[in-house]
Design an enzyme around this catalytic site. Structure first.
Site, PDB file in Angstrom:
ATOM      1  N   HIS A 150       0.719  -1.294  -0.113  1.00  0.00           N
ATOM      2  CA  HIS A 150      -0.113  -0.116  -0.036  1.00  0.00           C
ATOM      3  C   HIS A 150       0.976   1.352  -0.139  1.00  0.00           C
ATOM      4  O   HIS A 150       1.547   1.390   1.055  1.00  0.00           O
ATOM      5  CB  HIS A 150      -0.892   0.081   1.294  1.00  0.00           C
ATOM      6  CG  HIS A 150      -1.742   1.230   1.027  1.00  0.00           C
ATOM      7  ND1 HIS A 150      -3.199   1.081   0.555  1.00  0.00           N
ATOM      8  CD2 HIS A 150      -1.954   2.549   1.883  1.00  0.00           C
ATOM      9  CE1 HIS A 150      -3.788   2.317   0.650  1.00  0.00           C
ATOM     10  NE2 HIS A 150      -3.000   3.162   1.323  1.00  0.00           N
ATOM     11  N   CYS A 151       1.100   1.741  -0.914  1.00  0.00           N
ATOM     12  CA  CYS A 151       1.783   2.945  -1.341  1.00  0.00           C
ATOM     13  C   CYS A 151       1.465   4.312  -0.757  1.00  0.00           C
ATOM     14  O   CYS A 151       0.236   4.785  -1.493  1.00  0.00           O
ATOM     15  CB  CYS A 151       2.198   3.261  -2.916  1.00  0.00           C
ATOM     16  SG  CYS A 151       3.303   4.631  -3.130  1.00  0.00           S
ATOM     17  N   PHE A 152       2.095   5.048   0.480  1.00  0.00           N
ATOM     18  CA  PHE A 152       1.237   6.096   0.926  1.00  0.00           C
ATOM     19  C   PHE A 152       1.536   7.167  -0.022  1.00  0.00           C
ATOM     20  O   PHE A 152       0.833   8.364   0.287  1.00  0.00           O
ATOM     21  CB  PHE A 152       1.802   6.007   2.334  1.00  0.00           C
ATOM     22  CG  PHE A 152       3.467   6.371   2.565  1.00  0.00           C
ATOM     23  CD1 PHE A 152       3.979   7.549   2.372  1.00  0.00           C
ATOM     24  CD2 PHE A 152       3.917   5.149   2.860  1.00  0.00           C
ATOM     25  CE1 PHE A 152       5.504   7.544   2.551  1.00  0.00           C
ATOM     26  CE2 PHE A 152       5.490   5.105   2.948  1.00  0.00           C
ATOM     27  CZ  PHE A 152       6.214   6.385   2.768  1.00  0.00           C
TER      28      PHE A 152
END
Length: 622
Positions: free
Chosen positions: A455-457
């Site tokens: 999950h790429c912030f």
């Protein structure tokens, strides 16, 4: 047929049960007696030919049981404790014996024991899902209540056997079924089981949140407050439980919390009530819809203000430092009071977009006169357009969320349970679906993602099967944008600063570029920061894709596993590593003049290995 292994086959032979984490709440006095019996351990039997049928059933000695039944023993006859053979077989998970006793006329729903329970009740208390399935297939009635007034689903909830809960509901058991006191499984979970589960698990089956029990007229939220079950209160509030329903005493959940002097729950209820009241105002609803946009505007203003303060015409860095501290304090108030908790995870995303905005404005206003008409100008424009496109594609493209209707979920649960596959490796208890191979449940997005990478912030989205290739080009274009702005900064300094590195040395040169334009130095530092992490991630991603054939999650999981293994685990020796060229062809779904052809796999519905089936077990554990 079950063999007569005598040692460890029946360590837990009695009709009691374990109580896994009930907090301070018990069940009943009889339950403690049953629990004490369950902890007894039968002595090992050296000669099974002389043991009675009860002991043979407890140990699963099929041949001895068959011999005694065929000699005339009535399988419906209870023992001195009023317990039938079917009860003993059920509680010890003796599947073959249960089939045998039923074929010989055993009563499937015979009541027995101190709690006047059925064999199905006993199997549920011990968490024997295969036995529960077998008994239901032979006509056991899950709606019958035991001596305490609990049905099958109530017992499964009390003893926190989530697979059994899922199976019972999928087979048609009502999630809102009441016991003799009018309590639903959700009420029992909120009151009896301290913790987030199985309350959170039950909420996924859409139980009634407003139903009340017969005696106290309490809702599930009332019961959670009465028990001081903070986790259950949080889950119920998140699900939308009413705060206004009053019980038989005329008390709301908040009244009960105040009466019990539970400050934490009182604060939670007041905060939730305030939030729900604010949603009635049109302005608040508008602000809620525009939270992300307002957060982006705030971030852009903040980044501009930082640069403006640094570029302020003053030699006092103490003054600039005080202004920066005041700015930080003021900007921290907005997200705290006006931005919801869920949208705070997008702070890195809006910071990145704000940085790119001011990078572009700096290039257009300050660097354009020095680069107009040159290849550098067109390269930067191309890079910024590519960045915006691939950022949008990474954000907007479905990463591979697995979806299923309620009916499909129930069918999957029943199928997995009856094939012995209803466990956390193949079943997601959050989405209530069968997990595809290489998928993982993302707790930020609250969904299972096919071929999950991370999950790429920075993008605010999961990276998975659907958008992973867009993510690679997003990193590449961002790295190019920052690279060109770094180069443009040096061009600007060489044209507008009075000194050079070769003439005056490093220290004088640094002082000059700070004095020349603090704003340009500020933008240079922003670009250098984004260039460093984007380039690192790009190199890491390309290495994993081309040389390992793994996702980031799989690589990290394998590295963690290797720490606990005696032998070194090679990341290259996995079923997904098909070689450099084939890995790239499969990832980008493109061939090379017929020399390399991609293998097209829909990872949203892939449940078994397709490359090397013999290695499936290894990859399922990743």
């Amino acid at each position: 047929m079950e063999g007569p292994g005598l040692g460890s086959q029946c360590r837990n032979h009695s009709h009691g049960s374990h109580v896994p984490g009930f907090g301070r709440h018990g069940i009943c006095v009889h339950e403690n007696k049953e629990l004490a019996k369950a902890k007894e351990i039968l002595p090992l039997i050296e000669d099974s030919s002389n043991c009675d049928i009860v002991k043979a059933t407890q140990y699963g000695i099929f041949e001895r049981c068959k011999e005694l039944v065929e000699a005339g023993y009535d399988v419906r006859q209870p023992d001195r404790e009023n317990v039938s053979l079917l009860h003993w077989a059920a509680i010890n998970n003796r599947l073959e014996l249960v089939k045998f006793y039923i074929s010989k006329g055993a009563v499937i729903d015979q009541l027995g024991g101190d709690l006047n329970s059925t064999p199905l009740h006993w199997a549920i208390r011990q968490g024997h899902l295969p036995m529960v399935i077998l008994l239901l297939q032979h006509g056991a009635d899950p709606t019958l209540i035991d001596g305490e007034g609990f049905s099958s689903i109530h017992l499964a909830v009390l003893f926190q056997h989530m697979p059994i809960i899922a199976y019972l509901i999928s087979k048609g058991q009502s999630v809102n079924m009441t016991d003799v006191n009018g309590q639903t499984p959700l009420m029992l979970s909120a009151y009896k089981v301290i913790g987030p589960e199985p309350t959170g698990f039950l909420l996924k089956f859409n139980p009634s949140l407003s139903v009340v029990d017969k005696t106290h007229q309490n809702t599930p939220l009332h019961w959670a407050v009465a028990a001081g079950n903070v986790s259950a209160v949080d889950k119920l509030l998140e699900a939308g439980s009413s705060l206004d329903i009053r019980n038989a005493k005329g008390e709301t959940p908040l009244d009960m919390a105040l009466q019990s002097k539970n400050q934490l729950i009182s604060h939670m209820l007041r905060t939730e009530a305030k939030m729900r009241a604010n949603k009635q105002f049109r302005l608040w609803r508008w602000l809620h819809k525009c939270e992300l946009f307002l957060l982006l505007i705030l971030s852009m203003i903040t980044l501009w203000a930082v640069g403006y303060i640094l570029d302020f015409n003053s030699d006092s860095w103490l003054l600039k430092g005080c202004l920066l501290v005041a700015l930080f304090f003021l900007t921290s108030l907005f997200p705290r009071f006006l931005v919801g908790y869920k949208n705070l995870v997008y702070l890195p995303t809006v910071f990145l977009l704000s940085s790119i905005f001011w990078i572009f404005m700096t290039w257009f206003i300050l660097f354009f006169p020095d680069t107009a008409g040159s290849p550098l100008y067109f390269a930067f424009i191309f890079s910024i357009m590519a960045f915006l496109y691939f950022f949008y594609k990474t954000w907007a493209t479905d990463p591979g969320f697995t979806k299923a209707s309620e009916e499909e979920r129930k069918v999957n649960i029943v199928t997995l349970a009856e094939t012995g596959s209803l466990d956390f490796r193949t079943f997601c208890t959050s989405c209530l679906i069968r997990k595809p191979l290489r998928s993982l449940h993302c707790h930020v997005c609250n969904s299972c993602v096919a071929r999950f990478d991370q999950h790429c912030f920075w993008t605010g989205r999961c990276i998975g099967f659907g958008n992973h290739h867009h993510y690679i080009f997003f990193l590449l274009s961002l790295s190019m944008v920052c690279d060109w702005i770094i180069y443009g900064s040096f061009v600007y300094w060489s044209n507008h600063c009075a000194t050079t590195f070769k003439e005056d040395g490093l220290w004088t040169y640094l002082n000059q570029i700070v004095a020349c334009s603090p704003w340009v130095l500020y933008i240079f530092m922003l670009a250098a920061f984004h260039f460093s992490w984007s380039t690192f991630l790009l190199i890491n991603q390309l290495f994993q894709i081309a040389f390992l054939g793994l996702t980031s999650h799989e690589r990290i999981s394998l590295l963690k596993q290797s720490r606990h293994m005696k032998q070194t685990l090679s990341l290259r020796k996995t079923p997904y590593n098909l070689g450099f060229t084939q890995n790239l062809a499969d990832f980008f779904q493109c061939g090379c003049f017929g020399l390399v052809k991609p293998c097209i796999i829909d990872w949203t519905s892939q449940y078994t290995m397709v490359f090397h089936p013999a290695k499936e077990k290894v990859l399922r554990s990743v």
